[in-house]
Design a protein around this motif. Structure first.
Motif, PDB file in Angstrom:
ATOM      1  N   THR A  70     -77.248  26.956  42.162  1.00 41.45           N
ATOM      2  CA  THR A  70     -76.924  28.123  42.666  1.00 41.45           C
ATOM      3  C   THR A  70     -76.501  29.127  41.507  1.00 41.45           C
ATOM      4  N   PRO A  71     -76.480  30.250  41.984  1.00 48.19           N
ATOM      5  CA  PRO A  71     -76.138  31.156  40.738  1.00 48.19           C
ATOM      6  C   PRO A  71     -74.776  30.922  40.000  1.00 48.19           C
ATOM      7  N   ARG A  72     -74.013  30.164  40.500  1.00 41.59           N
ATOM      8  CA  ARG A  72     -72.785  29.917  39.794  1.00 41.59           C
ATOM      9  C   ARG A  72     -72.948  28.305  39.170  1.00 41.59           C
ATOM     10  N   GLY A  73     -74.039  27.642  39.215  1.00 43.97           N
ATOM     11  CA  GLY A  73     -74.249  26.417  38.803  1.00 43.97           C
ATOM     12  C   GLY A  73     -74.791  25.397  39.754  1.00 43.97           C
ATOM     13  N   LEU A  74     -74.905  24.062  39.237  1.00 45.30           N
ATOM     14  CA  LEU A  74     -75.275  23.129  40.116  1.00 45.30           C
ATOM     15  C   LEU A  74     -74.077  22.578  40.914  1.00 45.30           C
ATOM     16  N   ILE A  75     -74.088  22.462  42.265  1.00 47.29           N
ATOM     17  CA  ILE A  75     -73.364  21.821  42.977  1.00 47.29           C
ATOM     18  C   ILE A  75     -73.901  20.670  43.819  1.00 47.29           C
ATOM     19  N   VAL A  76     -73.178  19.714  44.512  1.00 41.92           N
ATOM     20  CA  VAL A  76     -73.558  18.783  45.084  1.00 41.92           C
ATOM     21  C   VAL A  76     -72.755  18.435  46.395  1.00 41.92           C
ATOM     22  N   PRO A  77     -72.776  19.405  47.486  1.00 42.20           N
ATOM     23  CA  PRO A  77     -72.483  19.063  48.838  1.00 42.20           C
ATOM     24  C   PRO A  77     -72.958  18.152  49.339  1.00 42.20           C
ATOM     25  N   ASN A  78     -72.626  17.436  50.551  1.00 47.73           N
ATOM     26  CA  ASN A  78     -72.862  16.186  51.222  1.00 47.73           C
ATOM     27  C   ASN A  78     -72.875  16.409  52.677  1.00 47.73           C
ATOM     28  N   ILE A  79     -73.896  15.857  53.153  1.00 46.92           N
ATOM     29  CA  ILE A  79     -73.816  15.549  54.637  1.00 46.92           C
ATOM     30  C   ILE A  79     -73.076  14.510  55.212  1.00 46.92           C
ATOM     31  N   LYS A  80     -72.185  14.997  55.805  1.00 46.74           N
ATOM     32  CA  LYS A  80     -70.969  13.978  56.251  1.00 46.74           C
ATOM     33  C   LYS A  80     -71.564  12.970  57.403  1.00 46.74           C
ATOM     34  N   ASP A  81     -71.668  11.581  57.324  1.00 44.43           N
ATOM     35  CA  ASP A  81     -72.102  10.718  58.190  1.00 44.43           C
ATOM     36  C   ASP A  81     -73.413  10.802  58.327  1.00 44.43           C
ATOM     37  N   ALA A  82     -74.291  10.845  57.399  1.00 47.61           N
ATOM     38  CA  ALA A  82     -75.711  11.165  57.577  1.00 47.61           C
ATOM     39  C   ALA A  82     -76.414  10.009  58.267  1.00 47.61           C
ATOM     40  N   HIS A  83     -75.909   8.887  57.980  1.00 50.48           N
ATOM     41  CA  HIS A  83     -76.477   7.593  58.761  1.00 50.48           C
ATOM     42  C   HIS A  83     -76.460   7.673  60.100  1.00 50.48           C
ATOM     43  N   THR A  84     -75.619   8.580  60.709  1.00 49.72           N
ATOM     44  CA  THR A  84     -75.499   8.474  62.293  1.00 49.72           C
ATOM     45  C   THR A  84     -76.498   9.601  62.976  1.00 49.72           C
ATOM     46  N   LYS A  85     -77.249  10.496  62.092  1.00 46.96           N
ATOM     47  CA  LYS A  85     -78.290  11.765  62.664  1.00 46.96           C
ATOM     48  C   LYS A  85     -79.559  11.227  62.737  1.00 46.96           C
ATOM     49  N   THR A  86     -79.851  11.757  63.927  1.00 50.02           N
ATOM     50  CA  THR A  86     -81.536  11.872  64.132  1.00 50.02           C
ATOM     51  C   THR A  86     -82.108  12.693  63.144  1.00 50.02           C
ATOM     52  N   LEU A  87     -83.330  12.814  62.943  1.00 53.86           N
ATOM     53  CA  LEU A  87     -84.315  13.425  62.286  1.00 53.86           C
ATOM     54  C   LEU A  87     -83.996  14.815  62.532  1.00 53.86           C
ATOM     55  N   GLY A  88     -84.076  15.164  63.611  1.00 52.86           N
ATOM     56  CA  GLY A  88     -83.683  16.724  64.029  1.00 52.86           C
ATOM     57  C   GLY A  88     -82.270  17.127  63.534  1.00 52.86           C
ATOM     58  N   GLU A  89     -81.263  16.109  63.826  1.00 50.93           N
ATOM     59  CA  GLU A  89     -79.926  16.619  63.387  1.00 50.93           C
ATOM     60  C   GLU A  89     -79.850  16.573  61.743  1.00 50.93           C
ATOM     61  N   LEU A  90     -80.715  15.570  61.108  1.00 48.32           N
ATOM     62  CA  LEU A  90     -80.540  15.638  59.398  1.00 48.32           C
ATOM     63  C   LEU A  90     -81.498  16.876  59.232  1.00 48.32           C
ATOM     64  N   SER A  91     -82.334  17.453  59.859  1.00 52.09           N
ATOM     65  CA  SER A  91     -83.085  18.649  59.349  1.00 52.09           C
ATOM     66  C   SER A  91     -82.233  19.963  59.558  1.00 52.09           C
ATOM     67  N   THR A  92     -81.297  19.886  60.373  1.00 55.57           N
ATOM     68  CA  THR A  92     -80.355  21.118  60.663  1.00 55.57           C
ATOM     69  C   THR A  92     -79.446  21.153  59.528  1.00 55.57           C
ATOM     70  N   ALA A  93     -78.766  19.832  59.397  1.00 53.40           N
ATOM     71  CA  ALA A  93     -77.596  19.563  58.296  1.00 53.40           C
ATOM     72  C   ALA A  93     -78.185  20.044  57.135  1.00 53.40           C
ATOM     73  N   LEU A  94     -79.495  19.630  56.833  1.00 53.65           N
ATOM     74  CA  LEU A  94     -80.009  19.968  55.300  1.00 53.65           C
ATOM     75  C   LEU A  94     -79.971  21.534  55.294  1.00 53.65           C
ATOM     76  N   SER A  95     -80.622  22.042  56.440  1.00 56.26           N
ATOM     77  CA  SER A  95     -81.027  23.620  56.154  1.00 56.26           C
ATOM     78  C   SER A  95     -79.535  24.301  56.216  1.00 56.26           C
ATOM     79  N   GLU A  96     -78.473  23.886  56.709  1.00 58.86           N
ATOM     80  CA  GLU A  96     -77.304  24.829  56.807  1.00 58.86           C
ATOM     81  C   GLU A  96     -76.715  24.344  55.288  1.00 58.86           C
ATOM     82  N   LEU A  97     -76.919  23.246  55.030  1.00 53.34           N
ATOM     83  CA  LEU A  97     -75.935  22.886  53.508  1.00 53.34           C
ATOM     84  C   LEU A  97     -76.615  23.734  52.469  1.00 53.34           C
ATOM     85  N   VAL A  98     -78.082  23.739  52.399  1.00 55.53           N
ATOM     86  CA  VAL A  98     -78.805  24.406  51.234  1.00 55.53           C
ATOM     87  C   VAL A  98     -78.537  25.870  51.556  1.00 55.53           C
ATOM     88  N   GLY A  99     -78.564  26.605  52.607  1.00 52.37           N
ATOM     89  CA  GLY A  99     -78.228  27.878  52.936  1.00 52.37           C
ATOM     90  C   GLY A  99     -77.000  28.206  52.631  1.00 52.37           C
TER      91      GLY A  99
END
Length: 470
Positions: free
Chosen positions: A340-369
């Motif tokens: 990011t413009p302010r530096g490197l950060i590492v947010p995480n997707i909570k309980d990623a192991h429970t998500k379907t491929l579609g849910e994981l895609s949505t979570a990734l997009s929201e996290l990066v955005g």
């Protein structure tokens, strides 16, 4: 300034959304601040008219300091009065001025902490008998009278520290720890910080004085000013740029140093054919059931990591230094390193192991955005277990990533390139990439780390295993 994240002691004011004289309502965002973890918007917890902004944009403020004052009483004061600086607490009036202390008026509110009856600079000091609080037109603080007359030296504690008798010295937590480590009583330290706050330099000076007798300290030689040629200074400034390290960049630097020299890192590499995964990415993009989702190689790599964790659950762990125990996690909070413009950060997707491929895609997009907008909250960056960092987007083949503190492993994904590769006995152009896995050798031995990395590669080389191994 509220504590917007556990363990944070300061924040920088990035932007004010209100000005003196503006009317604010409960829940309205009044400013944006940057902590060592993220940028956060602060709401006001009441209705009123802004009286004063006590710090300018770009100022770093300690947690607990008042940053804005608001008039919340009846609108008897003209809005123009709101532009004036907040009136300081009045000095105690002579005993003849009043028999009893005046009632305390409502003070400006510290955002996130409710109404404060204390001075905006430091806690109120005890007054001599008969003292009364003075009214200042905006807010007043009552100075209670003491049952007995204060001694003439009430401002001293016997060692010349300048602390009031019975008052806890003012100091930040790191300074208190330093004093404890050096065996220094803060009550005996002469504070030089603003508002009577004990600084690190004060503690070091007290420690030096305790070790070296005062008489043994030689008088310092008079400083001889060294002339600086304006031309040389200008030339140096033209050749250098100094960037203050603060906020996200500061905490990232500290975390990486701590991680590199506390966790024994081991890094393993694997290069393999991902042509089938690239074909699957295209097929998923063309699937009407997945329309609107962001489908890319990173999505399938994340899914492959989750599958490999399921097959090797012991890699998903942390080290408890105090208890000398390995803590196995039955959940996966999958971190994604984001620049990011302010530096490197590492947010995480909570309980990623429970998500379907579609849910994981949505979570990734929201996290990066959210990360790119600088709106990632501190909670989104806490309790991660394993991280993925995609250096391939920069055309980099591989690297040796440093663990995110508290996590067991981090996977660096290299660039996916067409390369000559032996496929079914013939040299063909295939999509090839390299993965690098760094892991904490206290938690993961060579066998477990190798199996985990090999399983990730096997899933991406033959992506049908996403189904068969899930």
């Amino acid at each position: 300034m509220p504590d917007v994240g556990e363990g944070l002691t300061e924040a920088e004011i990035l932007k004010w959304y209100v000005q003196p004289g503006d009317t604010v309502t409960d829940g309205q965002v009044v400013c944006e601040v940057e902590t060592a973890k993220a940028a956060v918007e602060l709401p006001i917890p009441f209705d009123g008219v802004v009286h004063a902004l006590l710090f300018e944009e770009g100022t770093t403020v300690d947690v607990g300091q008042v940053i804005i004052s608001v008039q919340t009483g009846a609108a008897e004061e003209a809005p123009a009065a709101a532009a004036a600086a907040p009136a300081p607490v009045a000095a105690p009036a002579p005993a003849e001025a009043a028999e009893e202390p005046a009632p305390a008026a409502r003070q400006p509110v510290l955002v996130g902490y409710g109404v404060s009856q204390a001075s905006t600079k430091r806690r109120p000091r005890k007054a001599v008998p008969g003292a009364a609080a003075a009214q200042n037109g905006t807010a007043a603080v009552a100075v209670p009278a003491q049952p007995e007359a204060a001694p003439a030296a009430a401002g001293l504690n016997g060692s010349g520290s300048g602390h009031s008798v019975g008052e806890r010295p003012l100091a930040k937590p790191p300074v208190r720890k330093l004093a404890k480590d050096l065996g220094i009583d803060l009550a005996s330290v002469v504070p030089t910080g603003e508002g009577g706050v004990v600084t690190r330099e004060d503690v070091h000076a007290a420690a030096a004085a305790a070790i070296t007798p005062q008489a043994a300290v030689p008088a310092p030689a008079p400083a001889v000013p060294v002339p600086v040629q304006p031309e040389a200074a200008a030339a140096r400034e033209a050749r250098e740029t100094r960037i203050p390290v603060k906020g996200v960049r500061k905490v990232t630097a500290q975390a990486m140093v701590g991680s590199a020299f506390t966790a024994p890192h081991v890094t393993e590499f694997i290069t393999f054919d991902v042509t089938r995964t690239m074909k699957l990415v295209q097929e998923l993009k063309d699937d009407p059931d997945l329309a609107g989702l962001r489908i890319n190689p990173l999505l399938l790599i994340a899914k492959a990591v989750l599958v490999a964790i399921r097959r090797n659950p012991d890699v998903n762990a942390s080290w408890d230094e105090a208890a000398q125990e390995i803590v196995l996690k039955h959940y996966v909070n999958l971190g994604i390193a984001a620049a990011t413009p302010r530096g490197l950060i590492v947010p995480n997707i909570k309980d990623a192991h429970t998500k379907t491929l579609g849910e994981l895609s949505t979570a990734l997009s929201e996290l990066v955005g959210t990360a790119r907008e600088g709106k990632t909250s501190p909670a989104d960056m806490q309790n991660g277990t394993i991280t993925i960092t995609n250096v391939g987007v920069f055309g980099v083949d591989t690297g040796t990533p440093i663990l995110n503190p508290g996590e067991s492993a981090i996977l660096a994904v290299g660039a996916i390139k067409l390369q000559p590769w032996v496929h079914k006995g013939k040299v063909k152009a295939r999509h090839v990439t390299t993965l690098a896995l760094s892991f904490d050798h206290r938690l993961i031995d060579g066998e477990l780390g190798s199996k985990f990395l090999a399983d990730i590669a096997a899933v991406l080389e033959h992506p049908r295993r996403l189904v068969t191994w899930s």
